[in-house]
Design an enzyme around this catalytic site. Sequence first.
Site, PDB file in Angstrom:
ATOM      1  N   GLY A   1      11.727  -8.478  15.854  1.00 57.95           N
ATOM      2  CA  GLY A   1      12.027  -7.125  15.413  1.00 57.95           C
ATOM      3  C   GLY A   1      11.735  -6.961  13.934  1.00 57.95           C
ATOM      4  O   GLY A   1      12.563  -7.294  13.089  1.00 57.95           O
TER       5      GLY A   1
ATOM      6  N   GLY B   1      15.311 -10.964  10.948  1.00 56.70           N
ATOM      7  CA  GLY B   1      15.283 -11.083   9.494  1.00 56.70           C
ATOM      8  C   GLY B   1      13.922 -10.961   8.850  1.00 56.70           C
ATOM      9  O   GLY B   1      13.800 -10.515   7.708  1.00 56.70           O
TER      10      GLY B   1
ATOM     11  N   LYS C   1      10.340   6.546   5.457  1.00 61.50           N
ATOM     12  CA  LYS C   1      11.532   5.966   4.830  1.00 61.50           C
ATOM     13  C   LYS C   1      11.086   5.140   3.644  1.00 61.50           C
ATOM     14  O   LYS C   1      10.163   4.317   3.771  1.00 61.50           O
ATOM     15  CB  LYS C   1      12.327   5.091   5.790  1.00 61.50           C
ATOM     16  CG  LYS C   1      13.652   4.616   5.164  1.00 61.50           C
ATOM     17  CD  LYS C   1      14.427   3.673   6.062  1.00 61.50           C
ATOM     18  CE  LYS C   1      13.940   2.260   5.934  1.00 61.50           C
ATOM     19  NZ  LYS C   1      14.833   1.267   6.575  1.00 61.50           N
TER      20      LYS C   1
ATOM     21  N   LYS D   1       8.855 -14.524   4.962  1.00 62.43           N
ATOM     22  CA  LYS D   1      10.174 -14.697   5.572  1.00 62.43           C
ATOM     23  C   LYS D   1      10.048 -15.449   6.902  1.00 62.43           C
ATOM     24  O   LYS D   1       9.078 -15.275   7.644  1.00 62.43           O
ATOM     25  CB  LYS D   1      10.852 -13.347   5.800  1.00 62.43           C
ATOM     26  CG  LYS D   1      11.460 -12.727   4.558  1.00 62.43           C
ATOM     27  CD  LYS D   1      12.310 -11.524   4.925  1.00 62.43           C
ATOM     28  CE  LYS D   1      13.045 -10.958   3.738  1.00 62.43           C
ATOM     29  NZ  LYS D   1      13.915  -9.825   4.121  1.00 62.43           N
TER      30      LYS D   1
END
Length: 323
Positions: free
Chosen positions: A294, A221, A67, A227
Amino acid sequence: MQIISESVARELVSIEAAIVAVEGCFAAMAGGTARNFPVVREAIGVSDAVYGVKSGIDTGAEVLGLKAGGYWPHNLALGKTNHQSSTLLFDTKTGRASALVSANYLTGVRTGASSAIATKHLSRKDATVLGIIGTGGQSVFQLRATMAVRPLTAVHAWDLDESNLARFGETVRELGLEFRGHAEREAVLAAADIVVTATPSQAPLIDKAWVRPGTHISAMGADTRGKQELDPALVASASLFYDELEQVKTIGEFQHAFRLGMITEADLRGSIGQVIDGSLAGRRSDDEITVYDGTGVALQDLVVADLAVRLASEQGMGTSVEY
């Protein structure tokens, strides 16, 4: 080659079907028949965009691909979504490209599925109140996916953008659930059994002191170096689960606790795939605080794209072109 458009992918792949597909790929990862390759993710110096490539293979399901895409923060002003991506699938036996799948909707669905799978296996069985930190485009996917695994009665949410919060609240009420929007993040944590964070934040949004015993948190997120959504002290004190070990150490929520020396690999309970296949226990008590990191792995994208291709073939949808 099969071409699956955005509208066809949206029509074919339900959140429930995506949960089944992603759960299977996590189990395959734990079993060693599926693996993700190193992620490329870079700021490109154009339009403040971040571009990435994720790839992997599931030998059991014969799914191979990548992807490519990322985050273009100014797209909304152009009438497009900020997240843009496409998935390219290959024949595992020949290496020939077999399908090109628009992946904007599917990325949202697979991210919601990942969080919901963690909620299914790690939250308390009696959890019925969802807390959402960040009510942008991903929030509705998170809501619908969580509804598929837990009998929600109420949703509490926070967002810096009041219009986002109001819009999300309308969706929650349309689905028949009670909704409370909050000006303070702490109020969300005080009410929720299950908490999902889905923001682009680069600073902690949830303090350790706010989290009640028995809470499950899916931190969704953080997928890039820098992050952050959770207090590292919270991470260091919780029971920790993840999608992909190498990614959580470098680009996921846990990167900060690792960098500060507050946790090591030995402090991680294990992967969600190990919980799914029964080789690792999930929640151990009703008072335990569980956190799932995640980061988003290639195989999530590949299995939902493969699902879209298979369903399109069965239903005579999509477009076939010479390549």
